[in-house]
Scaffold this active site. Sequence first.
Site, PDB file in Angstrom:
ATOM      1  N   LYS A  77     -16.078  -7.352   6.388  1.00 51.72           N
ATOM      2  CA  LYS A  77     -14.821  -7.944   6.842  1.00 51.72           C
ATOM      3  C   LYS A  77     -14.723  -7.804   8.359  1.00 51.72           C
ATOM      4  CE  LYS A  77     -11.945  -7.255   2.709  1.00 51.72           C
ATOM      5  NZ  LYS A  77     -10.734  -6.627   2.156  1.00 51.72           N
ATOM      6  N   SER A  83      -3.216  -7.587   3.165  1.00 53.14           N
ATOM      7  CA  SER A  83      -3.355  -7.417   4.618  1.00 53.14           C
ATOM      8  C   SER A  83      -3.631  -8.767   5.276  1.00 53.14           C
ATOM      9  CB  SER A  83      -4.478  -6.431   4.923  1.00 53.14           C
ATOM     10  OG  SER A  83      -4.180  -5.179   4.363  1.00 53.14           O
ATOM     11  N   HIS A 107       0.840  -1.208   0.000  1.00 49.24           N
ATOM     12  CA  HIS A 107       0.000   0.000   0.000  1.00 49.24           C
ATOM     13  C   HIS A 107       0.876   1.259   0.000  1.00 49.24           C
ATOM     14  CE1 HIS A 107      -3.102  -2.659   2.239  1.00 49.24           C
ATOM     15  NE2 HIS A 107      -3.583  -2.445   1.034  1.00 49.24           N
ATOM     16  N   ARG A 120      -2.137  -5.911  -8.614  1.00 53.33           N
ATOM     17  CA  ARG A 120      -1.052  -6.825  -8.254  1.00 53.33           C
ATOM     18  C   ARG A 120      -0.871  -7.934  -9.267  1.00 53.33           C
ATOM     19  NH1 ARG A 120      -3.357  -8.395  -2.714  1.00 53.33           N
ATOM     20  NH2 ARG A 120      -5.145  -8.194  -4.079  1.00 53.33           N
TER      21      ARG A 120
HETATM   22  N1  COA Z   1      -0.392  -3.944  -1.626  1.00 56.29           N
HETATM   23  C1  COA Z   1      -0.795  -4.796  -0.671  1.00 56.29           C
HETATM   24  N2  COA Z   1      -2.059  -5.270  -0.595  1.00 56.29           N
HETATM   25  C2  COA Z   1      -2.921  -4.841  -1.510  1.00 56.29           C
HETATM   26  C3  COA Z   1      -2.562  -3.959  -2.534  1.00 56.29           C
HETATM   27  C4  COA Z   1      -1.237  -3.503  -2.570  1.00 56.29           C
HETATM   28  N3  COA Z   1      -0.804  -2.660  -3.490  1.00 56.29           N
HETATM   29  N4  COA Z   1      -3.651  -3.741  -3.309  1.00 56.29           N
HETATM   30  C5  COA Z   1      -4.637  -4.454  -2.768  1.00 56.29           C
HETATM   31  N5  COA Z   1      -4.200  -5.115  -1.687  1.00 56.29           N
HETATM   32  C6  COA Z   1      -4.956  -6.047  -0.841  1.00 56.29           C
HETATM   33  C7  COA Z   1      -5.614  -5.376   0.327  1.00 56.29           C
HETATM   34  O1  COA Z   1      -4.746  -5.389   1.453  1.00 56.29           O
HETATM   35  C8  COA Z   1      -6.809  -6.265   0.546  1.00 56.29           C
HETATM   36  O2  COA Z   1      -6.379  -7.361   1.305  1.00 56.29           O
HETATM   37  P1  COA Z   1      -7.375  -8.136   2.300  1.00 56.29           P
HETATM   38  O3  COA Z   1      -8.522  -8.624   1.468  1.00 56.29           O
HETATM   39  O4  COA Z   1      -6.509  -9.206   2.802  1.00 56.29           O
HETATM   40  O5  COA Z   1      -7.781  -7.118   3.337  1.00 56.29           O
HETATM   41  C9  COA Z   1      -7.162  -6.799  -0.832  1.00 56.29           C
HETATM   42  O6  COA Z   1      -5.999  -6.612  -1.611  1.00 56.29           O
HETATM   43  C10 COA Z   1      -8.309  -6.099  -1.481  1.00 56.29           C
HETATM   44  O7  COA Z   1      -7.968  -4.723  -1.610  1.00 56.29           O
HETATM   45  P2  COA Z   1      -8.982  -3.660  -2.196  1.00 56.29           P
HETATM   46  O8  COA Z   1      -9.453  -4.041  -3.541  1.00 56.29           O
HETATM   47  O9  COA Z   1      -8.355  -2.326  -2.011  1.00 56.29           O
HETATM   48  O10 COA Z   1     -10.224  -3.890  -1.304  1.00 56.29           O
HETATM   49  P3  COA Z   1     -10.559  -3.297   0.009  1.00 56.29           P
HETATM   50  O11 COA Z   1     -11.454  -4.264   0.646  1.00 56.29           O
HETATM   51  O12 COA Z   1      -9.350  -2.927   0.778  1.00 56.29           O
HETATM   52  O13 COA Z   1     -11.355  -1.947  -0.441  1.00 56.29           O
HETATM   53  C11 COA Z   1     -13.002  -0.647  -1.783  1.00 56.29           C
HETATM   54  C12 COA Z   1     -12.315  -1.980  -1.503  1.00 56.29           C
HETATM   55  C13 COA Z   1     -12.990   0.280  -0.590  1.00 56.29           C
HETATM   56  C14 COA Z   1     -12.251   0.059  -2.889  1.00 56.29           C
HETATM   57  C15 COA Z   1     -14.436  -1.013  -2.248  1.00 56.29           C
HETATM   58  O14 COA Z   1     -14.969  -2.016  -1.433  1.00 56.29           O
HETATM   59  C16 COA Z   1     -15.401   0.150  -2.258  1.00 56.29           C
HETATM   60  O15 COA Z   1     -15.328   0.977  -3.123  1.00 56.29           O
HETATM   61  N6  COA Z   1     -16.323   0.185  -1.282  1.00 56.29           N
HETATM   62  C17 COA Z   1     -17.286   1.275  -1.150  1.00 56.29           C
HETATM   63  C18 COA Z   1     -18.694   0.859  -1.568  1.00 56.29           C
HETATM   64  C19 COA Z   1     -18.904   1.096  -3.015  1.00 56.29           C
HETATM   65  O16 COA Z   1     -18.809   2.199  -3.523  1.00 56.29           O
HETATM   66  N7  COA Z   1     -19.270   0.017  -3.706  1.00 56.29           N
HETATM   67  C20 COA Z   1     -19.534   0.036  -5.102  1.00 56.29           C
HETATM   68  C21 COA Z   1     -18.255  -0.067  -5.885  1.00 56.29           C
HETATM   69  S1  COA Z   1     -18.575  -0.109  -7.595  1.00 56.29           S
END
Ligand code: COA
Length: 166
Positions: free
Chosen positions: A46, A133, A22, A95
């Site tokens: 989550k 994470s 991140h 990724r």
């Molecule tokens: N380095 C390390 N880990 C990474 C990473 C990086 N560069 N990129 C992604 N990850 C990991 C995250 O740690 C996370 O791990 P986990 O599942 O073990 O916690 C996983 O990849 C998923 O990451 P991400 O896609 O960023 O999901 P998120 O759950 O952290 O967040 C949102 C997702 C917030 C972007 C999305 O749920 C959202 O937009 N929610 C709001 C509601 C909404 O508008 N919904 C409609 C969307 S169309």
Amino acid sequence: MSKRNMRIAIYPGSFDPVTLGHLDIIRRASGLFDRLIVAVMHNQNKKPMFSVEERMEMLRRTTAGLPNVEIESFGGLLADYARRKNACVLVKGLRAVSDFEYEFQMALANRKLNADLDTVFLMTSSEYMYLSSSVVKDIAVHGGSVAGFVPDEIVQDIVCRTRKED
Ligand code: COA
């Protein structure tokens, strides 16, 4: 530069906890935009290890050297939050090919919900391709060292939290 002409980007996620992957995206995105808002999502789906406030505090500590980075939290639709913040860009890290389909769907849905919002994908640096994470939490829960996976400033927070759960 006037506030109106600023290019504001949002990097959303759970950050439970923030990893070096991140931080790599945050550093690079902060160089591309005038302001970068790292937005911690309130996610009921989550079961988090850290509260939203704890995650925000850890992010603040690890990004203290980046003056154009702000840490916030949000609930509800990301597209609406971006509108409230006058942000024109969502930053996402990619990724692996497996991330692509889901991210593509989200980018299209967000653009449909907010026509002024584009999603910019940054390729994660190769050393962090495997990182998430959940991987960090799994290592910690099983007694492994998370040094080298998360910023040095938060290693102890994770050690303390997993010890409490023993
Ligand atoms: N380095 C390390 N880990 C990474 C990473 C990086 N560069 N990129 C992604 N990850 C990991 C995250 O740690 C996370 O791990 P986990 O599942 O073990 O916690 C996983 O990849 C998923 O990451 P991400 O896609 O960023 O999901 P998120 O759950 O952290 O967040 C949102 C997702 C917030 C972007 C999305 O749920 C959202 O937009 N929610 C709001 C509601 C909404 O508008 N919904 C409609 C969307 S169309």
